[in-house]
Design a protein around this motif. Sequence first.
Motif, PDB file in Angstrom:
ATOM      1  N   ALA A   1      43.215  38.103  45.233  1.00  0.00           N
ATOM      2  CA  ALA A   1      44.631  38.268  44.902  1.00  0.00           C
ATOM      3  C   ALA A   1      45.306  36.922  44.690  1.00  0.00           C
ATOM      4  N   ALA A   2      44.967  35.937  45.531  1.00  0.00           N
ATOM      5  CA  ALA A   2      45.556  34.604  45.383  1.00  0.00           C
ATOM      6  C   ALA A   2      45.173  33.985  44.050  1.00  0.00           C
TER       7      ALA A   2
ATOM      8  N   VAL B   1      39.667  42.487  36.375  1.00  0.00           N
ATOM      9  CA  VAL B   1      38.443  43.286  36.273  1.00  0.00           C
ATOM     10  C   VAL B   1      37.629  43.163  37.559  1.00  0.00           C
ATOM     11  N   LEU B   2      37.527  41.953  38.090  1.00  0.00           N
ATOM     12  CA  LEU B   2      36.782  41.724  39.325  1.00  0.00           C
ATOM     13  C   LEU B   2      37.395  42.510  40.482  1.00  0.00           C
ATOM     14  N   ILE B   3      38.730  42.459  40.596  1.00  0.00           N
ATOM     15  CA  ILE B   3      39.405  43.199  41.665  1.00  0.00           C
ATOM     16  C   ILE B   3      39.195  44.700  41.479  1.00  0.00           C
ATOM     17  N   GLY B   4      39.316  45.165  40.229  1.00  0.00           N
ATOM     18  CA  GLY B   4      39.131  46.584  39.958  1.00  0.00           C
ATOM     19  C   GLY B   4      37.743  47.074  40.312  1.00  0.00           C
TER      20      GLY B   4
ATOM     21  N   ALA C   1      47.966  38.361  48.311  1.00  0.00           N
ATOM     22  CA  ALA C   1      48.921  38.333  47.203  1.00  0.00           C
ATOM     23  C   ALA C   1      50.313  37.964  47.690  1.00  0.00           C
ATOM     24  N   ALA C   2      50.724  38.539  48.842  1.00  0.00           N
ATOM     25  CA  ALA C   2      52.073  38.289  49.351  1.00  0.00           C
ATOM     26  C   ALA C   2      52.265  36.826  49.744  1.00  0.00           C
ATOM     27  N   VAL C   3      51.284  36.256  50.442  1.00  0.00           N
ATOM     28  CA  VAL C   3      51.408  34.862  50.878  1.00  0.00           C
ATOM     29  C   VAL C   3      51.455  33.920  49.674  1.00  0.00           C
ATOM     30  N   THR C   4      50.547  34.105  48.727  1.00  0.00           N
ATOM     31  CA  THR C   4      50.504  33.205  47.567  1.00  0.00           C
ATOM     32  C   THR C   4      51.731  33.366  46.691  1.00  0.00           C
TER      33      THR C   4
END
Length: 305
Positions: A204-205, A222-225, A250-253
């Motif tokens: 996510a970062a 694509v990798l996350i999916g 994701a939230a921190v970054t």
Amino acid sequence: MERPSYGYSAEDNPDPQAPPVCPRHPDRVSYVRCKRCERPACPDCQRPTSVGVLCVDCEREISRQQASTRPRNAMGASIGKRTPYVTYTLIGLNVLAYLGQMVAPQIVVQLGLFVPFRAVVMPWTFFTAGFLHGGILHLALNMYALWIVGQYLEQALGHVRYSAVYLTSVLGGHAAVYVIADSLGQSWFTGTLGASGGVFGLFAAMFVVNRHLGGQTAQILVLIGLNLVITFTVPNISWQGHLGGLVVGAAVTAGMFALRPKAAPGADRQALARRSALVHAAVVSAVVVLLLVLIAVKTLLVLGQ
């Protein structure tokens, strides 16, 4: 330009014929003068450079000026090639933990495994379980992902920010497992282990970093999916831990990017970097506090049943 005189002034010298003395060490005669301010400098106060000798005060002032104009990346970290020491360390710790599992499996697993029903009385397992693995393939896949993504992010974020994103993602993954687990069901007594929560946080970062810097985002999506598909289709995988790490990373970054101080033309970049570090520390602290509050609320709900 003002510099400390240490009581020395050539105009106030009562005896112009007297030998010059170092303003920092008045008991020492020095005929060597600083090329910049022309004050005498004794051997202890001399700083040889390619353009001549500078005094210690001028050297420090030049260093401050250079630091204030040194380029910084979008996160406030210094620009330059970094050896990914944090990534090396994380991989080494995971490998050492796996070796410990092989040598003394019962001790390592019992002390390090995250299990919701005992997590509050063994709070270190929120982190230690992120370094344990269920097998060599599990370890290899996570370390390969950490190696590929970690090197890039450590360059982009800097050592400290990268470490913060990874560790908060590990905490977020296990916090999600704890909060979502049914205290009356089997999941309350099921152990969770693996670095996947931290790795998903890095995924996510990387997406957030590339999006803000204008880099390629399609491949990381694509990798996350693909990893989410595997998470929800392969049995015995903690989807809660993966999603928790993904959301927290994701939230921190995103918070770091959204709240970072903006650099105006001619701004002191060293001071800006210090403010950026304080803001980013506050972002990480806020996320950690939020996770602790969620854990506390879940604990109170369980105790009240």
